[in-house]
Design a protein around this motif. Structure first.
Motif, PDB file in Angstrom:
ATOM      1  N   GLN A   1       0.837  -1.193   0.000  1.00  9.85           N
ATOM      2  CA  GLN A   1       0.000   0.000   0.000  1.00  9.85           C
ATOM      3  C   GLN A   1       0.880   1.254   0.000  1.00  9.85           C
ATOM      4  O   GLN A   1       1.763   1.410   0.855  1.00  9.85           O
ATOM      5  N   SER A   2       0.668   2.115  -0.995  1.00 10.46           N
ATOM      6  CA  SER A   2       1.431   3.363  -1.122  1.00 10.46           C
ATOM      7  C   SER A   2       0.687   4.293  -2.077  1.00 10.46           C
ATOM      8  O   SER A   2      -0.299   3.901  -2.707  1.00 10.46           O
ATOM      9  N   GLU A   3       1.188   5.516  -2.202  1.00 11.33           N
ATOM     10  CA  GLU A   3       0.607   6.476  -3.142  1.00 11.33           C
ATOM     11  C   GLU A   3       0.694   5.938  -4.568  1.00 11.33           C
ATOM     12  O   GLU A   3      -0.256   6.028  -5.345  1.00 11.33           O
ATOM     13  N   GLU A   4       1.836   5.358  -4.926  1.00 14.60           N
ATOM     14  CA  GLU A   4       2.007   4.792  -6.268  1.00 14.60           C
ATOM     15  C   GLU A   4       1.045   3.637  -6.505  1.00 14.60           C
ATOM     16  O   GLU A   4       0.451   3.531  -7.579  1.00 14.60           O
ATOM     17  N   SER A   5       0.895   2.766  -5.535  1.00  9.53           N
ATOM     18  CA  SER A   5      -0.011   1.631  -5.688  1.00  9.53           C
ATOM     19  C   SER A   5      -1.452   2.096  -5.881  1.00  9.53           C
ATOM     20  O   SER A   5      -2.192   1.535  -6.690  1.00  9.53           O
ATOM     21  N   GLU A   6      -1.859   3.120  -5.160  1.00  9.43           N
ATOM     22  CA  GLU A   6      -3.206   3.681  -5.332  1.00  9.43           C
ATOM     23  C   GLU A   6      -3.384   4.211  -6.749  1.00  9.43           C
ATOM     24  O   GLU A   6      -4.416   3.992  -7.384  1.00  9.43           O
ATOM     25  N   ALA A   7      -2.369   4.900  -7.268  1.00  9.64           N
ATOM     26  CA  ALA A   7      -2.443   5.410  -8.640  1.00  9.64           C
ATOM     27  C   ALA A   7      -2.528   4.261  -9.645  1.00  9.64           C
ATOM     28  O   ALA A   7      -3.274   4.331 -10.622  1.00  9.64           O
ATOM     29  N   ILE A   8      -1.780   3.194  -9.403  1.00  3.41           N
ATOM     30  CA  ILE A   8      -1.820   2.032 -10.289  1.00  3.41           C
ATOM     31  C   ILE A   8      -3.217   1.409 -10.259  1.00  3.41           C
ATOM     32  O   ILE A   8      -3.772   1.077 -11.308  1.00  3.41           O
ATOM     33  N   VAL A   9      -3.800   1.278  -9.081  1.00  2.00           N
ATOM     34  CA  VAL A   9      -5.159   0.730  -8.961  1.00  2.00           C
ATOM     35  C   VAL A   9      -6.143   1.574  -9.763  1.00  2.00           C
ATOM     36  O   VAL A   9      -6.973   1.048 -10.517  1.00  2.00           O
ATOM     37  N   HIS A  10      -6.069   2.891  -9.644  1.00  2.00           N
ATOM     38  CA  HIS A  10      -6.990   3.768 -10.364  1.00  2.00           C
ATOM     39  C   HIS A  10      -6.747   3.696 -11.870  1.00  2.00           C
ATOM     40  O   HIS A  10      -7.710   3.692 -12.651  1.00  2.00           O
ATOM     41  N   ALA A  11      -5.480   3.624 -12.276  1.00  2.00           N
ATOM     42  CA  ALA A  11      -5.158   3.508 -13.703  1.00  2.00           C
ATOM     43  C   ALA A  11      -5.700   2.204 -14.271  1.00  2.00           C
ATOM     44  O   ALA A  11      -6.293   2.176 -15.354  1.00  2.00           O
ATOM     45  N   VAL A  12      -5.504   1.117 -13.543  1.00  2.00           N
ATOM     46  CA  VAL A  12      -6.002  -0.190 -13.989  1.00  2.00           C
ATOM     47  C   VAL A  12      -7.528  -0.165 -14.067  1.00  2.00           C
ATOM     48  O   VAL A  12      -8.120  -0.698 -15.018  1.00  2.00           O
ATOM     49  N   SER A  13      -8.170   0.458 -13.119  1.00  2.00           N
ATOM     50  CA  SER A  13      -9.634   0.541 -13.119  1.00  2.00           C
ATOM     51  C   SER A  13     -10.161   1.336 -14.311  1.00  2.00           C
ATOM     52  O   SER A  13     -11.225   1.033 -14.840  1.00  2.00           O
ATOM     53  N   GLU A  14      -9.411   2.355 -14.749  1.00  2.00           N
ATOM     54  CA  GLU A  14      -9.812   3.141 -15.916  1.00  2.00           C
ATOM     55  C   GLU A  14      -9.737   2.327 -17.201  1.00  2.00           C
ATOM     56  O   GLU A  14     -10.544   2.515 -18.106  1.00  2.00           O
ATOM     57  N   LEU A  15      -8.755   1.436 -17.299  1.00  2.00           N
ATOM     58  CA  LEU A  15      -8.482   0.736 -18.549  1.00  2.00           C
ATOM     59  C   LEU A  15      -9.061  -0.677 -18.629  1.00  2.00           C
ATOM     60  O   LEU A  15      -9.081  -1.258 -19.707  1.00  2.00           O
ATOM     61  N   ASN A  16      -9.467  -1.224 -17.529  1.00  2.00           N
ATOM     62  CA  ASN A  16      -9.926  -2.614 -17.481  1.00  2.00           C
ATOM     63  C   ASN A  16     -11.312  -2.670 -16.864  1.00  2.00           C
ATOM     64  O   ASN A  16     -11.529  -2.138 -15.773  1.00  2.00           O
TER      65      ASN A  16
ATOM     66  N   ILE B   1     -12.401  -5.576 -13.133  1.00  2.00           N
ATOM     67  CA  ILE B   1     -11.403  -5.443 -12.072  1.00  2.00           C
ATOM     68  C   ILE B   1     -12.086  -5.451 -10.709  1.00  2.00           C
ATOM     69  O   ILE B   1     -13.110  -4.801 -10.513  1.00  2.00           O
ATOM     70  N   GLN B   2     -11.499  -6.187  -9.804  1.00  2.00           N
ATOM     71  CA  GLN B   2     -11.925  -6.133  -8.409  1.00  2.00           C
ATOM     72  C   GLN B   2     -10.705  -5.748  -7.584  1.00  2.00           C
ATOM     73  O   GLN B   2      -9.606  -6.262  -7.817  1.00  2.00           O
ATOM     74  N   VAL B   3     -10.897  -4.848  -6.655  1.00  2.00           N
ATOM     75  CA  VAL B   3      -9.807  -4.402  -5.783  1.00  2.00           C
ATOM     76  C   VAL B   3     -10.121  -4.831  -4.367  1.00  2.00           C
ATOM     77  O   VAL B   3     -11.217  -4.578  -3.860  1.00  2.00           O
ATOM     78  N   ARG B   4      -9.171  -5.505  -3.758  1.00  2.00           N
ATOM     79  CA  ARG B   4      -9.301  -5.909  -2.349  1.00  2.00           C
ATOM     80  C   ARG B   4      -8.264  -5.139  -1.552  1.00  2.00           C
ATOM     81  O   ARG B   4      -7.090  -5.112  -1.911  1.00  2.00           O
ATOM     82  N   ARG B   5      -8.711  -4.530  -0.482  1.00  2.00           N
ATOM     83  CA  ARG B   5      -7.809  -3.770   0.392  1.00  2.00           C
ATOM     84  C   ARG B   5      -7.634  -4.553   1.684  1.00  2.00           C
ATOM     85  O   ARG B   5      -8.592  -4.825   2.383  1.00  2.00           O
ATOM     86  N   MET B   6      -6.382  -4.922   1.931  1.00  2.00           N
ATOM     87  CA  MET B   6      -6.034  -5.649   3.147  1.00  2.00           C
ATOM     88  C   MET B   6      -5.013  -4.797   3.899  1.00  2.00           C
ATOM     89  O   MET B   6      -4.431  -3.879   3.316  1.00  2.00           O
ATOM     90  N   PRO B   7      -4.757  -5.066   5.149  1.00  2.00           N
ATOM     91  CA  PRO B   7      -3.762  -4.275   5.874  1.00  2.00           C
ATOM     92  C   PRO B   7      -2.403  -4.287   5.156  1.00  2.00           C
ATOM     93  O   PRO B   7      -1.770  -5.326   5.022  1.00  2.00           O
ATOM     94  N   GLY B   8      -2.025  -3.138   4.633  1.00  2.00           N
ATOM     95  CA  GLY B   8      -0.721  -2.984   3.990  1.00  2.00           C
ATOM     96  C   GLY B   8      -0.625  -3.491   2.562  1.00  2.00           C
ATOM     97  O   GLY B   8       0.386  -3.320   1.905  1.00  2.00           O
ATOM     98  N   ILE B   9      -1.685  -4.120   2.046  1.00  2.00           N
ATOM     99  CA  ILE B   9      -1.653  -4.733   0.708  1.00  2.00           C
ATOM    100  C   ILE B   9      -2.890  -4.312  -0.093  1.00  2.00           C
ATOM    101  O   ILE B   9      -4.000  -4.288   0.428  1.00  2.00           O
ATOM    102  N   LEU B  10      -2.668  -4.011  -1.365  1.00  2.00           N
ATOM    103  CA  LEU B  10      -3.755  -3.802  -2.318  1.00  2.00           C
ATOM    104  C   LEU B  10      -3.696  -4.944  -3.323  1.00  2.00           C
ATOM    105  O   LEU B  10      -2.623  -5.227  -3.859  1.00  2.00           O
ATOM    106  N   ARG B  11      -4.821  -5.591  -3.560  1.00  2.00           N
ATOM    107  CA  ARG B  11      -4.854  -6.690  -4.529  1.00  2.00           C
ATOM    108  C   ARG B  11      -5.810  -6.317  -5.658  1.00  2.00           C
ATOM    109  O   ARG B  11      -6.959  -5.963  -5.419  1.00  2.00           O
ATOM    110  N   ILE B  12      -5.314  -6.428  -6.886  1.00  2.00           N
ATOM    111  CA  ILE B  12      -6.126  -6.257  -8.078  1.00  2.00           C
ATOM    112  C   ILE B  12      -6.373  -7.649  -8.638  1.00  2.00           C
ATOM    113  O   ILE B  12      -5.424  -8.412  -8.823  1.00  2.00           O
ATOM    114  N   GLU B  13      -7.631  -7.978  -8.920  1.00  2.00           N
ATOM    115  CA  GLU B  13      -7.976  -9.273  -9.511  1.00  2.00           C
ATOM    116  C   GLU B  13      -8.837  -9.049 -10.741  1.00  2.00           C
ATOM    117  O   GLU B  13      -9.641  -8.113 -10.782  1.00  2.00           O
ATOM    118  N   SER B  14      -8.671  -9.934 -11.725  1.00  2.00           N
ATOM    119  CA  SER B  14      -9.469  -9.868 -12.939  1.00  2.00           C
ATOM    120  C   SER B  14      -9.559 -11.250 -13.565  1.00  2.00           C
ATOM    121  O   SER B  14      -8.650 -12.060 -13.414  1.00  2.00           O
TER     122      SER B  14
END
Length: 95
Positions: A15-30, A33-46
């Motif tokens: 989890q970081s500012e860059e990871s949040e931007a990557i999640v939003h970018a992936v959500s725009e293009l795909n 997409i499902q995003v799971r937020r866990m303590p310290g971890i962001l998971r993108i699934e498709s």
């Protein structure tokens, strides 16, 4: 009888500012997409390929972002790296 089993593609990131931007970018293009937020971890699934476009991540961060910077965020992934170049990263399954 043939049974089709769908393989999920995914990326786990610290989890970081860059990871949040990557999640939003992936959500725009795909679409799928499902995003799971866990303590310290962001998971993108498709159920399809995950495409990360460097120009979209750069726009969302407000600064230059190169796909090699993904190495600072990624914890693990499931799927295959189909493409990793100066413009984008594609993770999916070939089969």
């Amino acid at each position: 009888m043939v049974i089709s089993i769908s393989k999920l593609t995914g990326i786990d990131m610290a989890q970081s500012e860059e990871s949040e931007a990557i999640v939003h970018a992936v959500s725009e293009l795909n679409d799928d997409i499902q995003v799971r937020r866990m303590p310290g971890i962001l998971r993108i699934e498709s159920s399809t390929d995950i495409v990360i476009d460097a120009s979209v991540v750069s726009r969302l961060l407000g600064r230059e972002w190169h796909p090699d910077d993904m190495n600072l965020s990624i914890v693990s992934f499931f799927g295959e790296v189909k493409e990793w170049d100066d413009d984008e990263i594609i993770i999916g399954w070939s089969h």
